[in-house]
Design a protein around this motif. Structure first.
Motif, short mmCIF file in Angstrom:
data_model
loop_
_atom_site.label_atom_id
_atom_site.label_comp_id
_atom_site.label_asym_id
_atom_site.label_seq_id
_atom_site.Cartn_x
_atom_site.Cartn_y
_atom_site.Cartn_z
N ASP A 346 -2.28 -2.73 6.26
CA ASP A 346 -1.94 -1.70 5.27
C ASP A 346 -2.56 -0.36 5.64
O ASP A 346 -3.63 -0.31 6.27
N CYS A 347 -1.92 0.70 5.21
CA CYS A 347 -2.46 2.04 5.43
C CYS A 347 -2.02 2.93 4.27
O CYS A 347 -0.82 2.98 3.93
N ALA A 348 -2.96 3.63 3.65
CA ALA A 348 -2.66 4.51 2.51
C ALA A 348 -2.72 5.96 2.95
O ALA A 348 -3.68 6.39 3.60
N LEU A 349 -1.69 6.74 2.59
CA LEU A 349 -1.64 8.18 2.87
C LEU A 349 -1.86 8.90 1.54
O LEU A 349 -0.97 8.93 0.68
N TYR A 350 -3.05 9.47 1.36
CA TYR A 350 -3.42 10.02 0.07
C TYR A 350 -2.90 11.45 -0.12
O TYR A 350 -2.57 12.15 0.84
N THR A 351 -2.88 11.86 -1.36
CA THR A 351 -2.45 13.22 -1.72
C THR A 351 -3.33 14.26 -1.02
O THR A 351 -4.57 14.11 -0.97
N GLY A 352 -2.71 15.28 -0.46
CA GLY A 352 -3.43 16.34 0.21
C GLY A 352 -3.81 16.04 1.65
O GLY A 352 -4.33 16.91 2.35
N ARG A 353 -3.57 14.81 2.11
CA ARG A 353 -3.91 14.43 3.49
C ARG A 353 -2.68 14.55 4.38
O ARG A 353 -1.58 14.15 4.00
N THR A 354 -2.87 15.10 5.59
CA THR A 354 -1.74 15.23 6.52
C THR A 354 -1.63 14.03 7.44
O THR A 354 -0.62 13.87 8.13
N GLU A 355 -2.65 13.20 7.47
CA GLU A 355 -2.60 12.00 8.30
C GLU A 355 -3.53 10.94 7.72
O GLU A 355 -4.40 11.23 6.89
N SER A 356 -3.32 9.73 8.17
CA SER A 356 -4.19 8.65 7.73
C SER A 356 -4.12 7.53 8.77
O SER A 356 -3.15 7.44 9.54
N TYR A 357 -5.14 6.70 8.80
CA TYR A 357 -5.12 5.57 9.72
C TYR A 357 -5.96 4.44 9.15
O TYR A 357 -6.85 4.65 8.31
N CYS A 358 -5.68 3.24 9.60
CA CYS A 358 -6.43 2.05 9.18
C CYS A 358 -6.65 1.21 10.43
O CYS A 358 -5.71 0.89 11.15
N ARG A 359 -7.90 0.87 10.68
CA ARG A 359 -8.21 0.12 11.89
C ARG A 359 -9.47 -0.69 11.67
O ARG A 359 -10.24 -0.46 10.73
#
Length: 583
Positions: A346-359
């Motif tokens: 799973d990976c969550a892209l939060y409000t105001g963020r231009t990128e996200s990652y899960c590792r």
């Protein structure tokens, strides 16, 4: 002159030999042509069987004749009763033994023997094992015989422990028997597999679990048996330190950990509306069943590898439909399912963020070496001390030096970094013919250490300048890196795997020998490239940069390409996004 043997002149002898060869050749050609004619007409009779036998007896490596012979035997098998077929195939095995006497390493003869044995109504596997024993006693490195033996063992159900005992016997009589060491490495994981349950720091025995099936057995050996193998192999290389067989087997015992098959990282970019997925091993995402779910809805996306040359890659990317996640005020939850392995991330892209990652947080145990128990650590420390003692007696023994390096890597790669580099330098001096190999291996270890340091610092900058690197590896571990510094090394190319650096914004690679930029392909975030003092000589060498849409700054000072007329105008046409070109 009476009673004396008349000695023929050399010329006479040569002429007689020539005539004899011509006579045999005519007979051979006539028989061959007769075989070809019969096969063309579809004739599968006893005469054809005799003709092929006549030819193969003198030349057992005639593949076409073996194929024809199998066609004849299958025809006879269809028209004869079971007892007759048994006799035909038994005669065939006897004929094959005569062929193997002509050439014990005949591909055709061994392949045909395996085919016959598999079709024999009542096979005598004990006879086949005895044949293997005889052949290996004559040449213990006859890999054709070893392959055949493995087939016989599998078909006849010979116990694994019996075969392991067979390797004990061969190794005991000849430590230099490389084939026996290799065969042993295939048997140990079957007889002594590593427990599927990891060892707890608080206990020395794993939880009770059923033994793995042949289809799911571990490829690694349980620790108790490993410790016994260390003792066996140490006896071998102390007996003959210059024989490579035992050293190679020891390297296998120290083999790197096999990482769990999983999705190791998911990266999502709001600006590019792109998802990148890294796996723990190369896969073909178009065939392993990869499903992307966004906010609970499966998405129809097209997965592609990071470079056109890769059908299997650890990193795959896909583009989301336009407008799917571009609104920065919205939050999104993304899941990537690897259906083949029944796993997901799973990976969550939060409000105001231009990128996200899960590792996962990578550690040296997970990435580059096996996790060591207290007992195994103690044994390896003892092994290292023994090898150091041997190295004092044999200071120019390359196998001992290389094994010391591998032991240091297994025990503490960062703690022994300085000693490892010194040993590599000695290796290059004592085994100069393989200096390039040692340089590449040293580069690999230095990159591993740098990745570990980067992980511990939890940064996205990878810097490994002035380390005499000759090659790049583990680039799949650098998916999230935004800034990489490879300056002042000995690199000659940026390989296709470099395209895995999907988050890269700044590349520093000054003062190398780079002449190939193939890996700079479709790096959508790359903005700055520093390539001063390299060997880029033509405009075509810079062509991969045209696929990177955001390049703003390019420094090519000190490259042969800068001597070309009108190079600035041609570069401006090739790279319209670049606003700062240094030549």
């Amino acid at each position: 002159m009476h009673g004396r043997v008349k000695i023929k002149s050399t010329a006479q002898q040569e002429e007689e030999k020539r005539k004899e060869r011509e006579k045999k050749l005519k007979i051979y050609i006539a028989a061959r042509d007769a075989c070809f004619s019969k096969r063309k007409e579809g004739i599968c009779d006893d005469e054809a069987l005799q003709l092929t036998q006549q030819l193969l007896s003198s030349n057992p490596d005639f593949a076409t004749l073996w194929n024809y012979r199998r066609e004849i035997l299958m025809h006879l098998e269809a028209v004869k009763d079971k007892d007759e077929v048994q006799k035909i195939y038994e005669a065939e095995l006897s004929f094959l033994e005569s062929c193997l006497k002509v050439n014990p390493k005949s591909y055709g003869s061994w392949h045909h023997r395996g085919w016959v044995s598999a079709r024999l109504p009542q096979p005598d596997w004990a006879r086949e094992l005895s044949l293997c024993d005889r052949c290996l006693s004559l040449d213990d490195r006859n890999f054709h015989c070893w392959d055949y033996r493995r087939m016989v063992v599998k078909m006849s159900g010979v116990p694994v422990d019996q075969e392991l005992g067979f390797t004990d016997h061969l190794i005991g009589s000849n430590f230099s028997n490389y084939s026996s060491w290799h065969y042993r490495s295939t048997l140990l994981p079957l007889l002594h597999p590593e427990s599927p349950e990891p060892l707890s720091p608080c206990r020395k025995t794993p939880q009770t679990s059923p033994p793995p099936s042949p289809q799911t057995h571990s490829h690694r050996v349980c620790e108790e048996q490993l410790l016994k193998e260390y003792e066996l192999v140490q006896n071998a290389f102390f007996t003959d330190p210059n024989d490579q067989s035992a050293w190679f087997y020891y390297r296998w015992l120290l083999g790197r950990a096999e990482r769990e098959e999983m999705i190791s990282c998911v990266y999502v970019s709001r600006d590019e509306e792109r998802v990148a997925v890294a796996f723990s091993r190369p896969v073909n995402a178009q065939s392993v069943g990869l499903l992307l779910v966004l906010d609970g809805q499966p998405q129809r996306v097209e997965w592609r590898s990071v470079h056109p040359r890769f059908k299997h890659s650890p990193v795959w990317i896909c583009d989301l439909p336009p407008g799917t996640i571009s609104d920065i005020t919205n939050e999104h939850n993304l899941t990537v399912h690897w259906t083949e392995k029944h796993t997901h991330r799973d990976c969550a892209l939060y409000t105001g963020r231009t990128e996200s990652y899960c590792r996962d947080s990578a550690t040296d145990q997970e990435l580059f070496r096996s996790e060591l128990s207290v007992e195994k650590t103690s044994v390896l420390q003892s092994e290292l001390q023994s090898c150091n003692q041997l190295q004092e007696l044999e200071p120019l023994n390359k196998w001992c030096l290389l094994t010391i390096i591998l032991l240091m890597r297994a025990l503490d790669p960062l703690g022994y970094e300085k000693e490892t580099l010194a040993h590599f330098q000695t290796l290059k001096e004592v085994d100069s013919m393989r200096s390039a190999y040692y340089s590449d291996l040293c580069s690999k270890f230095m990159i591993e250490n740098t990745i570990l340091k980067m992980e511990y610092a939890e940064v996205r900058v990878f810097s490994i300048s002035d380390k005499n690197l000759t090659t790049l590896c583990h680039l799949d571990q650098l998916l999230l890196v935004t800034h990489i510094n490879l300056s002042s090394n000995q690199l000659q190319r940026l390989p296709p795997q470099f395209a895995m650096l999907q988050c890269l914004e700044v590349l520093e690679a000054d003062n190398n020998n780079i002449e190939n930029l193939e890996g700079l392909f479709c790096l959508s975030k790359l903005e700055e490239i520093n390539l001063k003092n390299n060997n880029i000589s033509t405009l075509a060498d810079l062509q991969p940069l045209a696929s990177c849409p955001k390049i703003k700054r390019l420094d090519l000072r000190g490259n042969p390409v800068t001597q070309m007329a009108k190079i600035e105008a041609e570069l401006a046409e090739l790279l319209p996004s670049v606003t700062d070109i240094l030549l």
